[in-house]
Write a protein that holds these residues in place. Structure first.
Motif, PDB file in Angstrom:
ATOM      1  N   HIS A 174       0.891  -1.180   0.118  1.00  0.00           N
ATOM      2  CA  HIS A 174       0.153   0.173   0.041  1.00  0.00           C
ATOM      3  C   HIS A 174       0.932   1.378   0.080  1.00  0.00           C
ATOM      4  N   LEU A 175       2.276   1.256   0.470  1.00  0.00           N
ATOM      5  CA  LEU A 175       3.056   2.246   0.477  1.00  0.00           C
ATOM      6  C   LEU A 175       4.310   1.698   0.730  1.00  0.00           C
ATOM      7  N   THR A 176       5.148   2.010  -0.427  1.00  0.00           N
ATOM      8  CA  THR A 176       6.653   1.470  -0.091  1.00  0.00           C
ATOM      9  C   THR A 176       7.369   2.359   0.296  1.00  0.00           C
ATOM     10  N   GLY A 181     -12.787  -3.337   1.102  1.00  0.00           N
ATOM     11  CA  GLY A 181     -12.298  -4.264   2.247  1.00  0.00           C
ATOM     12  C   GLY A 181     -11.273  -4.186   3.136  1.00  0.00           C
ATOM     13  N   TYR A 182     -10.678  -2.751   2.738  1.00  0.00           N
ATOM     14  CA  TYR A 182      -9.648  -2.355   3.783  1.00  0.00           C
ATOM     15  C   TYR A 182      -9.306  -1.019   3.661  1.00  0.00           C
ATOM     16  N   PHE A 183      -8.722  -0.298   4.403  1.00  0.00           N
ATOM     17  CA  PHE A 183      -8.260   1.201   4.196  1.00  0.00           C
ATOM     18  C   PHE A 183      -6.822   1.324   4.633  1.00  0.00           C
ATOM     19  N   LYS A 195      -0.077  10.603  -3.213  1.00  0.00           N
ATOM     20  CA  LYS A 195      -0.123   9.979  -4.311  1.00  0.00           C
ATOM     21  C   LYS A 195       0.184   8.678  -4.861  1.00  0.00           C
ATOM     22  N   SER A 196       1.141   8.111  -3.907  1.00  0.00           N
ATOM     23  CA  SER A 196       1.780   6.847  -4.051  1.00  0.00           C
ATOM     24  C   SER A 196       0.840   5.917  -2.990  1.00  0.00           C
ATOM     25  N   MET A 197      -0.013   6.259  -2.396  1.00  0.00           N
ATOM     26  CA  MET A 197      -0.823   5.263  -1.498  1.00  0.00           C
ATOM     27  C   MET A 197      -1.702   4.481  -2.497  1.00  0.00           C
ATOM     28  N   LYS A 198      -1.919   3.216  -2.128  1.00  0.00           N
ATOM     29  CA  LYS A 198      -2.903   2.148  -3.055  1.00  0.00           C
ATOM     30  C   LYS A 198      -3.521   1.469  -2.358  1.00  0.00           C
TER      31      LYS A 198
END
Length: 193
Positions: A71-73, A168-170, A190-193
């Motif tokens: 989700h965030l590297t 199903g997630y945040f 902007k990089s969050m998935k």
């Protein structure tokens, strides 16, 4: 009569195998089959990947789970916040959480972190609800705007909160302003998935 018994026995066996998956859908653990029993068929979705052991850990921490880091590297944090391997102290994992620690001159390394929290939940809120902080929408992500009380002002000044709802997630990110300024946090969002 014999055919009816076979059908009933097979249905009961299938229900018994499915019961742990129905009761514990959020967990990726499955019990080992009993000796002599047939192994259950593979689930339609693969189980979550195990944490890789080739990371730089912080203190006695463990490597973060790939289900959280996707989700965030770490590399996205480096790019958005102007950090590098030279200032990176390591990561520490907790349940559904990854804390990336950074070295900031004159600051405690426990306070200079970017924390990513990505739990699996049944109901996901469209926007965060917090009695102490207000949020504003920045692109697809909600970002902390200001505190609603004087007691929360210190927290709002020292961290930037980001919230991204998913299916199903945040994903919730708390970035220390010593590591990532408010402007850099907008880029990070902007990089969050």
């Amino acid at each position: 009569m014999k055919l009816t018994r076979i059908v009933i026995a097979t249905s009961a066996f299938a229900a018994a195998l499915a019961l742990p998956f129905v009761l514990d859908q959020g967990s990726s653990r499955a019990a080992a089959p009993a000796p002599g029993a047939k192994a259950p068929a593979a689930p339609a979705t693969p189980p979550p990947a195990a944490p890789t052991g080739n990371c730089k850990t912080f203190g006695a921490g463990k490597c973060c789970h790939p289900d959280v880091t996707l989700h965030l590297t770490k590399e996205a944090i480096f790019a958005a916040c102007g950090e590098s391997e030279a200032t990176y102290l390591g990561e520490a994992a907790a349940k559904e959480t990854c804390r990336y620690h950074f070295k900031v001159e004159g600051q405690n390394s426990e306070d200079t972190v970017v924390q990513v929290y990505a739990p699996v939940v049944k109901e996901v809120l469209d926007k965060p609800t917090d009695p102490f902080l207000s949020y504003k929408k920045v692109g697809k992500v909600w970002m902390t705007d200001k505190s609603k009380s004087p007691k929360a002002a210190a927290m709002a000044a020292s961290n930037t909160g980001l919230y991204l709802p998913g299916r199903g997630y945040f994903v919730s990110v708390a970035a220390s302003t010593k590591v990532c300024t408010k402007a850099e946090a907008i880029t990070l969002s902007k990089s969050m998935k």
